[in-house]
Every structure is written in C-alpha cells, then in structure tokens.
Scaffold this active site. Structure first.
Site, short mmCIF file in Angstrom:
data_model
loop_
_atom_site.label_atom_id
_atom_site.label_comp_id
_atom_site.label_asym_id
_atom_site.label_seq_id
_atom_site.Cartn_x
_atom_site.Cartn_y
_atom_site.Cartn_z
N LYS A 185 1.01 -1.12 0.14
CA LYS A 185 -0.11 0.07 0.40
C LYS A 185 0.85 1.42 -0.24
CE LYS A 185 -1.63 1.48 4.19
NZ LYS A 185 -1.44 3.12 4.42
N ASN A 186 2.08 1.33 0.75
CA ASN A 186 2.60 2.36 0.94
C ASN A 186 3.92 2.63 0.09
OD1 ASN A 186 0.82 3.02 3.17
ND2 ASN A 186 2.63 2.55 4.70
N CYS A 222 -5.05 12.27 12.84
CA CYS A 222 -5.53 11.31 12.57
C CYS A 222 -5.64 10.66 14.17
CB CYS A 222 -5.35 10.37 11.50
SG CYS A 222 -3.76 9.39 11.80
N ARG A 259 0.38 14.57 13.28
CA ARG A 259 0.88 14.29 11.85
C ARG A 259 0.76 15.42 11.05
NH1 ARG A 259 -1.63 8.48 9.59
NH2 ARG A 259 0.51 8.67 8.56
N ASP A 272 4.41 20.05 7.95
CA ASP A 272 5.41 21.27 7.97
C ASP A 272 6.69 20.77 7.38
OD1 ASP A 272 5.76 19.61 10.62
OD2 ASP A 272 7.71 20.64 10.36
N ASP A 320 4.65 0.48 12.01
CA ASP A 320 3.53 -0.13 11.56
C ASP A 320 3.35 -1.72 12.15
OD1 ASP A 320 3.20 1.80 8.35
OD2 ASP A 320 2.87 2.31 10.41
N ARG A 348 -8.52 -0.58 4.80
CA ARG A 348 -7.59 0.70 4.22
C ARG A 348 -6.35 -0.21 3.94
NH1 ARG A 348 -7.41 5.91 7.09
NH2 ARG A 348 -5.60 6.16 5.33
C1 EPZ Z 1 4.11 6.98 6.42
O1 EPZ Z 1 3.29 8.00 7.09
C2 EPZ Z 1 3.28 5.88 6.36
N1 EPZ Z 1 2.23 6.17 5.29
C3 EPZ Z 1 2.74 5.37 7.61
O2 EPZ Z 1 1.90 4.20 7.52
C4 EPZ Z 1 3.98 4.96 8.73
O3 EPZ Z 1 3.00 4.61 9.71
C5 EPZ Z 1 4.77 6.25 8.75
O4 EPZ Z 1 5.09 6.59 7.33
C6 EPZ Z 1 6.09 6.08 9.19
O5 EPZ Z 1 6.84 5.01 9.00
C7 EPZ Z 1 2.36 5.94 3.95
O6 EPZ Z 1 3.35 5.69 3.64
C8 EPZ Z 1 1.10 6.26 3.18
P1 EPZ Z 1 6.18 10.40 8.58
P2 EPZ Z 1 3.93 9.59 6.99
O7 EPZ Z 1 5.93 11.83 7.80
O8 EPZ Z 1 4.57 9.98 6.10
C9 EPZ Z 1 6.36 13.53 12.07
C10 EPZ Z 1 0.09 2.83 7.70
O9 EPZ Z 1 -0.11 2.30 8.52
N2 EPZ Z 1 6.18 14.66 10.91
O10 EPZ Z 1 7.31 9.46 8.28
O11 EPZ Z 1 2.72 10.27 7.01
C11 EPZ Z 1 4.97 12.82 12.25
O12 EPZ Z 1 4.28 13.42 13.06
C12 EPZ Z 1 0.60 4.37 7.77
O13 EPZ Z 1 0.20 2.12 6.49
C13 EPZ Z 1 6.15 16.10 11.17
O14 EPZ Z 1 6.58 16.42 12.41
O15 EPZ Z 1 4.75 9.44 8.36
C14 EPZ Z 1 5.66 11.43 12.68
O16 EPZ Z 1 5.66 11.77 14.02
C15 EPZ Z 1 0.24 4.71 9.29
N3 EPZ Z 1 6.20 16.82 10.18
C16 EPZ Z 1 6.96 11.35 12.19
O17 EPZ Z 1 7.36 12.67 11.62
C17 EPZ Z 1 6.09 16.56 8.79
O18 EPZ Z 1 5.92 17.18 8.05
C18 EPZ Z 1 7.02 10.35 11.18
O19 EPZ Z 1 5.91 10.71 10.18
C19 EPZ Z 1 5.71 15.00 8.44
C20 EPZ Z 1 5.96 14.23 9.72
#
Ligand code: EPZ
Length: 417
Positions: free
Chosen positions: A22-23, A117, A122, A125, A305, A397
C-alpha cells in the site's frame, strides 16, 4: 457497519500470497501526475486507500484503467483540476502526495490540509518547508494548502524530522525541478526506494534512495513506464505474527524477505521457527513464544507499523516485555481494546509494559486505526471464545480481504454487517 467475528484457538495452516505494498503503491500513483504518458502499475493491492487515491486522481482528470488482476494504468495527459478536495483528503492522509507532482508539472496545486488522525497530529510542515526551498510559494487558508511556482529550482534541503511521505513528496517534485536537489536526513524506508526506482524508470535522475542523502537532478519531462509494486512488508510481518501466535505451519509467497529483516530477526529472537527463501517465508511454530521488547524508529529500525501486531504477540508470550513507540504520539489505542481481551498492559508515556498471560478471553472490541485493527484480529485468533471487532473499515484500508486470506489458512473468521 461491517464487523469481523473470530473464534480463537485454531492453528493456521496453508499458504497465502502477500499483496502489493500500500505504502509503495500510493506515492507511485501520484507520480503518474508527473508525466504526459501513461504509467502502468502492476501488483497494486485492492484496498480502500487505493480506491480513494484512484478517485482523487480521477476527479483531477487522470484517466484510470483497471484490469481484472491487479494492474492499474494512469494517464495524466489531460489533468484539468489541480485540487485535492477535503472530502477525499480527510479519509486518506496520503492524498498530500499529489502536492509535489502537481507543483512540479503544472506549477500550481490546492490540497486540503490532511487533518490529524487517530494516531497523532501528523503535521505536514516538512513537506511545506521542502517545497518552499524548491521555490514554491505556499499559503494556507480555509483548510487548504495553496501552492504556486513559476518553475521549481533544485535546492539543498535538510529534513528536520525523518518523514516518509515528506521525502517522497520532495523527491517527486525535484524530478522536474531545474538543477540538482539534495535531500538530507531523508527517510530510508523500502517504499521510498521502490518509488525512486519507479521514477527512474520514468526517466528521473535519482541517486541515494535508501540512504539518508538523496540526490535528484531535474529533467525536462518524465515518460510513462510499466512498474511492478514491491510486496507489502507490513502485511508480510502481520501474517508472520499471526502464524507464530497460533502455532501453525504457514508459507507466505511473494513475501518481502529482504525488507522485512528487522521484523524477522525480532520474531526469531522471540523463538519463532522461520525458514527464509527467495520471496518465500515459512513458519512452523509448535511452541509458545518468548516476550520480545523493542523500540520503534525509522527504517532500518523496527517499524512503527508493526508495533501493534507485536504487542498482540507479547500479550500471550512467556514473560515481560517493553515497547517504546517513538514515531507517533498516540499509537497505543489498541491497548485498551487488548485489555478487554484480558491482556496485562501498563502504559507509562510512550512506553507499554506487557506481561504475557496464559490465555486471552474473547470479547467485543473496536478498531481505532489501521494497524490497531490488525492487532485485534491477531488477538482474536488466539482468544478463547468468539471475538467481535467493530469498525473494521480501518482494516480494509490496509489489508486486502484479510478474512479470506486467514480463512484459507483455517481461521474461524467471518465478516458480518
Ligand atoms: C508513512 O506516514 C506511512 N504512510 C505510515 O503508514 C507510517 O506509519 C509512517 O510513514 C511512519 O513509517 C504512508 O506511507 C502512506 P512520517 P507519514 O511523515 O509519511 C512527523 C500505515 O499504517 N512529521 O514518516 O505520514 C510525524 O508527526 C501508515 O500504513 C512531522 O513532524 O509519516 C511523525 O511523528 C500509518 N512533520 C513522524 O514525523 C511532517 O511534515 C513520522 O511521520 C511530517 C511528519
């Protein structure tokens, strides 16, 4: 609303095929926006999030063709709407991944701010910071991100936080930016690498995907291609945990062995009896697992995950374990539901302390987010009696026909509504 009803206690036996990731598929679908020629993706999983992404791209004017297997052809020649509306973005945060491609190809994008969510705030920035560095003018207003540019220019960007989709958005935007872009502190997840491979097949010039430093040299335009999506390492890990918890004999084909190493290593430390082949993983479990402690962190460390699934494993393993969740600030919502099944779990901040119990007792529970739902299914497979899981749209999902796949392995599981 659909529910899953499981009767626990059956060992899983048989063979299942792991679906596409999916990802990895979601960002690749957005990459289609970068080219005037069709992008064919193979091994795309049949998931609610994929359907949502197809709807989002379709309402932008992307021509979507599905075949009866798992291939999707996306033709973005005639994209006429550069907006990702709230009603679609609110159901799937990954919609933010259209931002970089729309800006890079059309110089404009209006994307609804993805709300927080269940698992955390999430913020986006890092996406905004990176795109601004490439020369995008971005303002927020009325719940939307409005971005414009006269032409993106390569830049050196250091991400303050390791962000998977932040890295992906930036990498896609940089493929058509003038000059060179360096993304430092980039996410190293296999899905980022798979996306880079797809982009390179489309004519992008990318080096270093999978390392902390990705270098992109912009090109004038990208072409179409045909690309096969990697198999899902989280689905692979989820079914490995299922088979080891129930004590069964299961063969996973089309499994993601190379990118599931940290998951496999943890399971072996817990006493799992695993055999690894090329894209095949076999479990032959006939003894109770030992509890296993871990901390979640960006790849190549233990993936967040898989946290909820391993917590389910620890609830019935021998001994005590400690799980530290370092990625999301609210990713323990499965705990109160696992407690309803008799699990012994204490939470202290971002640390969960689990003491294995001899048996879980079936109960009615509720899914709260995608991976939490998976942990409840795993617990239901071993709980004594009939467990009902409500709100399983969360599960749909990210897992393709999970009750069918588990049912084929002998689990007593059915969907009701
Ligand atoms: C991706 O989400 C995955 N989704 C998530 O999978 C996965 O849990 C996550 O990466 C971590 O591995 C997809 O790839 C579609 P991040 P993403 O940006 O990219 C913070 C699932 O179960 N952050 O790596 O949204 C954020 O709050 C889903 O399939 C900022 O602060 O995650 C988090 O604490 C759930 N600012 C950390 O970084 C930003 O601009 C990691 O988030 C972006 C993120």
């Amino acid at each position: 609303m659909d529910k899953l009803v499981l009767s626990g206690g059956k060992k899983l036996n048989g063979e299942i095929r792991i679906s596409g990731s999916k990802n990895a598929a979601l960002p690749m679908m957005c990459a289609a926006l970068l080219a005037k020629r069709p992008l064919e993706l193979k091994n795309v999983p049949h998931l609610r999030d994929v359907t949502t992404m197809l709807s989002l791209l379709g309402q932008m004017g992307v021509e979507v063709t599905l075949d009866e297997q798992s291939s999707v052809v996306l033709d973005a020649l005639n994209v006429n709407t550069l907006v990702a509306p709230y009603d679609l973005v609110k159901t799937m945060r990954a919609s933010i991944l259209v931002l970089g491609p729309l800006l890079a190809r059309f110089g404009e994008a209006k994307v609804s701010l993805p709300g927080g969510c269940a698992i955390g705030q999430r913020p986006v920035d890092q996406h905004i910071k990176g795109l601004r560095a490439l020369g995008a003018r971005i303002v927020m207003g009325r719940g939307y991100i409005k971005a414009t540019t006269k032409g993106l220019k390569g830049a050196n960007v250091t991400m303050d936080v390791v962000s998977v989709t932040g890295t992906e958005n930036l990498m896609m935007a940089a493929t058509l930016a003038e000059g060179q872009t360096i993304i430092d502190n980039a996410a190293r997840e296999p899905e980022v690498v798979d996306l880079a491979r797809c982009l390179i097949n489309m004519g992008a010039q990318i080096k270093g995907a999978g390392t902390k430093k990705i270098i992109v040299r912009g090109v004038n335009e990208l072409s179409g291609t045909s690309y096969t999506v990697m198999s899902d390492r989280i689905e692979t890990g989820t079914f490995l945990v299922a088979a080891t918890m129930t004590g069964g004999k299961v063969r996973l084909i089309n499994a993601n062995v190379n990118t599931s190493k940290v998951i496999i290593d943890k399971l072996i430390q817990a006493g799992a009896n695993l055999e690894m082949g090329n894209e095949v993983l076999s479990v032959n479990q006939n003894r109770r697992l030992n509890a296993i402690s871990f901390c979640t962190a960006p790849f190549p460390n233990f993936p967040t995950d898989m946290q909820a699934q391993f917590m389910a494993l620890n609830t019935v393993a021998t001994g005590k374990s400690c799980i530290e969740e370092n990625i999301f600030e609210n990713r323990f919502m499965h705990v109160q539901e696992l407690r309803r099944l008799g699990a012994n779990i204490t939470i202290k901040g971002n640390v969960a302390l689990i003491e294995g119990v001899p048996k879980l007792e079936a109960a009615k529970v509720m899914a709260t987010d995608l991976r939490a739902s998976a942990s409840l299914v795993l617990a239901g497979l071993v709980a004594d009696g009939e467990t009902t899981i409500d709100r399983i749209y969360h599960l749909d999902r990210g897992y393709e026909r999970i009750e069918e796949k588990l049912g084929n392995l002998g689990a007593r599981i059915k969907r009701t509504n």
